[in-house]
Design a protein around this motif. Sequence first.
Motif, PDB file in Angstrom:
ATOM      1  N   LEU A   9       0.860  -1.183   0.000  1.00  0.00           N
ATOM      2  CA  LEU A   9       0.000   0.000   0.000  1.00  0.00           C
ATOM      3  C   LEU A   9       0.893   1.228   0.000  1.00  0.00           C
ATOM      4  O   LEU A   9       1.836   1.320   0.789  1.00  0.00           O
ATOM      5  CB  LEU A   9      -0.890   0.005   1.242  1.00  0.00           C
ATOM      6  CG  LEU A   9      -2.044  -0.988   1.217  1.00  0.00           C
ATOM      7  CD1 LEU A   9      -2.742  -1.048   2.579  1.00  0.00           C
ATOM      8  CD2 LEU A   9      -3.059  -0.593   0.138  1.00  0.00           C
TER       9      LEU A   9
ATOM     10  N   ILE B 166       1.299   4.753   1.006  1.00  0.00           N
ATOM     11  CA  ILE B 166       0.695   5.644   1.993  1.00  0.00           C
ATOM     12  C   ILE B 166       1.227   7.053   1.734  1.00  0.00           C
ATOM     13  O   ILE B 166       2.271   7.453   2.246  1.00  0.00           O
ATOM     14  CB  ILE B 166       1.067   5.192   3.422  1.00  0.00           C
ATOM     15  CG1 ILE B 166       0.886   3.670   3.604  1.00  0.00           C
ATOM     16  CG2 ILE B 166       0.269   5.982   4.455  1.00  0.00           C
ATOM     17  CD1 ILE B 166      -0.531   3.181   3.549  1.00  0.00           C
ATOM     18  N   ALA B 167       0.496   7.784   0.893  1.00  0.00           N
ATOM     19  CA  ALA B 167       0.922   9.141   0.558  1.00  0.00           C
ATOM     20  C   ALA B 167       0.401  10.129   1.600  1.00  0.00           C
ATOM     21  O   ALA B 167      -0.373   9.771   2.484  1.00  0.00           O
ATOM     22  CB  ALA B 167       0.415   9.520  -0.824  1.00  0.00           C
TER      23      ALA B 167
ATOM     24  N   ALA C 157      -1.555   1.803  -4.653  1.00  0.00           N
ATOM     25  CA  ALA C 157      -1.000   0.495  -4.327  1.00  0.00           C
ATOM     26  C   ALA C 157       0.217   0.246  -5.207  1.00  0.00           C
ATOM     27  O   ALA C 157       0.283   0.734  -6.341  1.00  0.00           O
ATOM     28  CB  ALA C 157      -2.041  -0.599  -4.559  1.00  0.00           C
TER      29      ALA C 157
ATOM     30  N   ASP D 120       8.297   4.597  -3.556  1.00  0.00           N
ATOM     31  CA  ASP D 120       7.710   5.616  -2.688  1.00  0.00           C
ATOM     32  C   ASP D 120       6.425   6.245  -3.238  1.00  0.00           C
ATOM     33  O   ASP D 120       6.212   6.250  -4.450  1.00  0.00           O
ATOM     34  CB  ASP D 120       8.717   6.779  -2.533  1.00  0.00           C
ATOM     35  CG  ASP D 120       9.843   6.433  -1.574  1.00  0.00           C
ATOM     36  OD1 ASP D 120       9.730   5.427  -0.848  1.00  0.00           O
ATOM     37  OD2 ASP D 120      10.841   7.186  -1.558  1.00  0.00           O
ATOM     38  N   PRO D 121       5.635   6.818  -2.349  1.00  0.00           N
ATOM     39  CA  PRO D 121       4.557   7.707  -2.814  1.00  0.00           C
ATOM     40  C   PRO D 121       5.165   8.915  -3.527  1.00  0.00           C
ATOM     41  O   PRO D 121       6.302   9.291  -3.254  1.00  0.00           O
ATOM     42  CB  PRO D 121       3.848   8.145  -1.528  1.00  0.00           C
ATOM     43  CG  PRO D 121       4.749   7.787  -0.400  1.00  0.00           C
ATOM     44  CD  PRO D 121       5.672   6.713  -0.879  1.00  0.00           C
TER      45      PRO D 121
ATOM     46  N   TRP E 208       3.282  11.334   8.098  1.00  0.00           N
ATOM     47  CA  TRP E 208       4.079  10.169   7.717  1.00  0.00           C
ATOM     48  C   TRP E 208       3.699   9.726   6.303  1.00  0.00           C
ATOM     49  O   TRP E 208       2.531   9.791   5.906  1.00  0.00           O
ATOM     50  CB  TRP E 208       3.832   9.017   8.694  1.00  0.00           C
ATOM     51  CG  TRP E 208       4.846   7.909   8.568  1.00  0.00           C
ATOM     52  CD1 TRP E 208       6.007   7.770   9.255  1.00  0.00           C
ATOM     53  CD2 TRP E 208       4.775   6.771   7.682  1.00  0.00           C
ATOM     54  NE1 TRP E 208       6.677   6.625   8.865  1.00  0.00           N
ATOM     55  CE2 TRP E 208       5.937   5.995   7.895  1.00  0.00           C
ATOM     56  CE3 TRP E 208       3.859   6.332   6.724  1.00  0.00           C
ATOM     57  CZ2 TRP E 208       6.212   4.812   7.198  1.00  0.00           C
ATOM     58  CZ3 TRP E 208       4.120   5.155   6.018  1.00  0.00           C
ATOM     59  CH2 TRP E 208       5.287   4.412   6.248  1.00  0.00           C
ATOM     60  N   ALA E 209       4.689   9.284   5.555  1.00  0.00           N
ATOM     61  CA  ALA E 209       4.441   8.744   4.214  1.00  0.00           C
ATOM     62  C   ALA E 209       5.399   7.604   3.971  1.00  0.00           C
ATOM     63  O   ALA E 209       6.509   7.582   4.509  1.00  0.00           O
ATOM     64  CB  ALA E 209       4.625   9.821   3.156  1.00  0.00           C
ATOM     65  N   GLY E 210       4.977   6.658   3.168  1.00  0.00           N
ATOM     66  CA  GLY E 210       5.845   5.523   2.857  1.00  0.00           C
ATOM     67  C   GLY E 210       5.051   4.401   2.231  1.00  0.00           C
ATOM     68  O   GLY E 210       3.989   4.623   1.638  1.00  0.00           O
ATOM     69  N   VAL E 211       5.578   3.196   2.356  1.00  0.00           N
ATOM     70  CA  VAL E 211       4.946   2.033   1.755  1.00  0.00           C
ATOM     71  C   VAL E 211       4.756   0.950   2.823  1.00  0.00           C
ATOM     72  O   VAL E 211       5.654   0.703   3.626  1.00  0.00           O
ATOM     73  CB  VAL E 211       5.808   1.481   0.596  1.00  0.00           C
ATOM     74  CG1 VAL E 211       5.290   0.116   0.136  1.00  0.00           C
ATOM     75  CG2 VAL E 211       5.816   2.463  -0.572  1.00  0.00           C
ATOM     76  N   LEU E 212       3.591   0.359   2.840  1.00  0.00           N
ATOM     77  CA  LEU E 212       3.362  -0.816   3.669  1.00  0.00           C
ATOM     78  C   LEU E 212       3.478  -2.034   2.758  1.00  0.00           C
ATOM     79  O   LEU E 212       2.591  -2.275   1.929  1.00  0.00           O
ATOM     80  CB  LEU E 212       1.964  -0.758   4.308  1.00  0.00           C
ATOM     81  CG  LEU E 212       1.628  -1.924   5.233  1.00  0.00           C
ATOM     82  CD1 LEU E 212       2.444  -1.845   6.522  1.00  0.00           C
ATOM     83  CD2 LEU E 212       0.139  -1.929   5.563  1.00  0.00           C
ATOM     84  N   PRO E 213       4.576  -2.794   2.888  1.00  0.00           N
ATOM     85  CA  PRO E 213       4.776  -3.928   1.973  1.00  0.00           C
ATOM     86  C   PRO E 213       3.768  -5.045   2.250  1.00  0.00           C
ATOM     87  O   PRO E 213       3.457  -5.333   3.401  1.00  0.00           O
ATOM     88  CB  PRO E 213       6.195  -4.423   2.302  1.00  0.00           C
ATOM     89  CG  PRO E 213       6.792  -3.427   3.226  1.00  0.00           C
ATOM     90  CD  PRO E 213       5.666  -2.684   3.868  1.00  0.00           C
ATOM     91  N   LEU E 214       3.266  -5.646   1.199  1.00  0.00           N
ATOM     92  CA  LEU E 214       2.361  -6.790   1.315  1.00  0.00           C
ATOM     93  C   LEU E 214       2.899  -7.917   0.442  1.00  0.00           C
ATOM     94  O   LEU E 214       3.424  -7.667  -0.637  1.00  0.00           O
ATOM     95  CB  LEU E 214       0.954  -6.419   0.839  1.00  0.00           C
ATOM     96  CG  LEU E 214       0.213  -5.347   1.639  1.00  0.00           C
ATOM     97  CD1 LEU E 214      -1.071  -4.945   0.908  1.00  0.00           C
ATOM     98  CD2 LEU E 214      -0.120  -5.859   3.035  1.00  0.00           C
TER      99      LEU E 214
END
Lengths: 210, 210
Positions: free
Chosen positions: B85, B87-88, B96, B163-164, B176-182
């Motif tokens: 996901l 997360i911007a 995504a 990245d977003p 906060w911004a980043g990526v939630l790995p799935l």
Amino acid sequence: MSDKTKFGRLPDRGTTNRETVDAILDEGFVCHVAYVIEDRPVVIPTLYARDGDDVLIHGSNTMGIAKAVRQGSPLSVAVTHIDGLVIARTGFHSSANYRSVVIHGKGEILEGDEHARALDVIVEALVPGRLDDIRPNTTSEVKQTSVIRLSLDESSAKVREGDPIDDEEDIGTGVWAGVLPLSQVAGEPIPSSDLEEGLDTPDYLRRYQR
Amino acid sequence: MSDKTKFGRLPDRGTTNRETVDAILDEGFVCHVAYVIEDRPVVIPTLYARDGDDVLIHGSNTMGIAKAVRQGSPLSVAVTHIDGLVIARTGFHSSANYRSVVIHGKGEILEGDEHARALDVIVEALVPGRLDDIRPNTTSEVKQTSVIRLSLDESSAKVREGDPIDDEEDIGTGVWAGVLPLSQVAGEPIPSSDLEEGLDTPDYLRRYQR
């Protein structure tokens, strides 16, 4: 609960039970949307959220959906979770454990307040708690993103779970059989390379589960 | 490498590069197939395997596909892997990370030796090594399972990673911004309740990775 829908008999393992349908939809966030353009089917993945008796389909980057809806194309939407590989004693009985929902119907392109609200519903469904941390969308941002609402009136679920079902004569023949479980898991959140120092990762990301 | 296909311009992040397409297809085993019946789209999940320049689509329990192909409906097939996901700092830029392939074309229902071989190709693609452990399909089993072959001539991939991408004015605002790995992971194989004692779990299941 009926075993029929407007689109014909439900397949094996099918149900129109709304609790089952809703639980499957609420666990996912990516759907596959199919529409018809010039007599040809087109299927694409996109984000969605369930909103009561509807799903809200995110149309950014996938403008084909909105165009198709405007031209009158019905939609077919599928959400699928893979829970495992069913390792039967034969190729014939090998399969997958899964939970899926398919929805049919005419979509509606949202406008005005409904449109703006729908975008928030999708963000909050993707990452519960996130909406409180971000600024509202600007009018321009809302305009650049279409949302299509599709009723769950014509929805059904299919679930396959548990052991392989082998033929009597194949059982006890020295061939291993069972299920290889598969699941989607979240890893450690990765801060963006442009993130300022000293910002904590939000709790709602650390607790993230689907 | 072209940015156009017969079905129009490629979307952002799109490519027809076959190495990219093949790598995405080879990592998956569930596709979403769309076809047209009575001017309506239908999308369903099913198993598939890539076989050189084609995909082989498993038609058991999903007889609608074979029926649609026989009636002349083109197919649209999507394979999608969700990697995280995005997360911007705004809902607008939230997204995504994913890798997807979409294939368009006319499918062909396989018959005779091609049909029997295709079923084996699918089993071996699902679980490499499995085919050596199980008996061959009977003629009746082959007949009960249809396989549709679809060329990769009209295939394209889309990949979003990293990245977003936030607007300049939103960076450094304390969000906060980043990526939630799935990712999809395999668990410990679960023996079938009707499995005889003393059978070891095959190594190819213990090593299973996608």
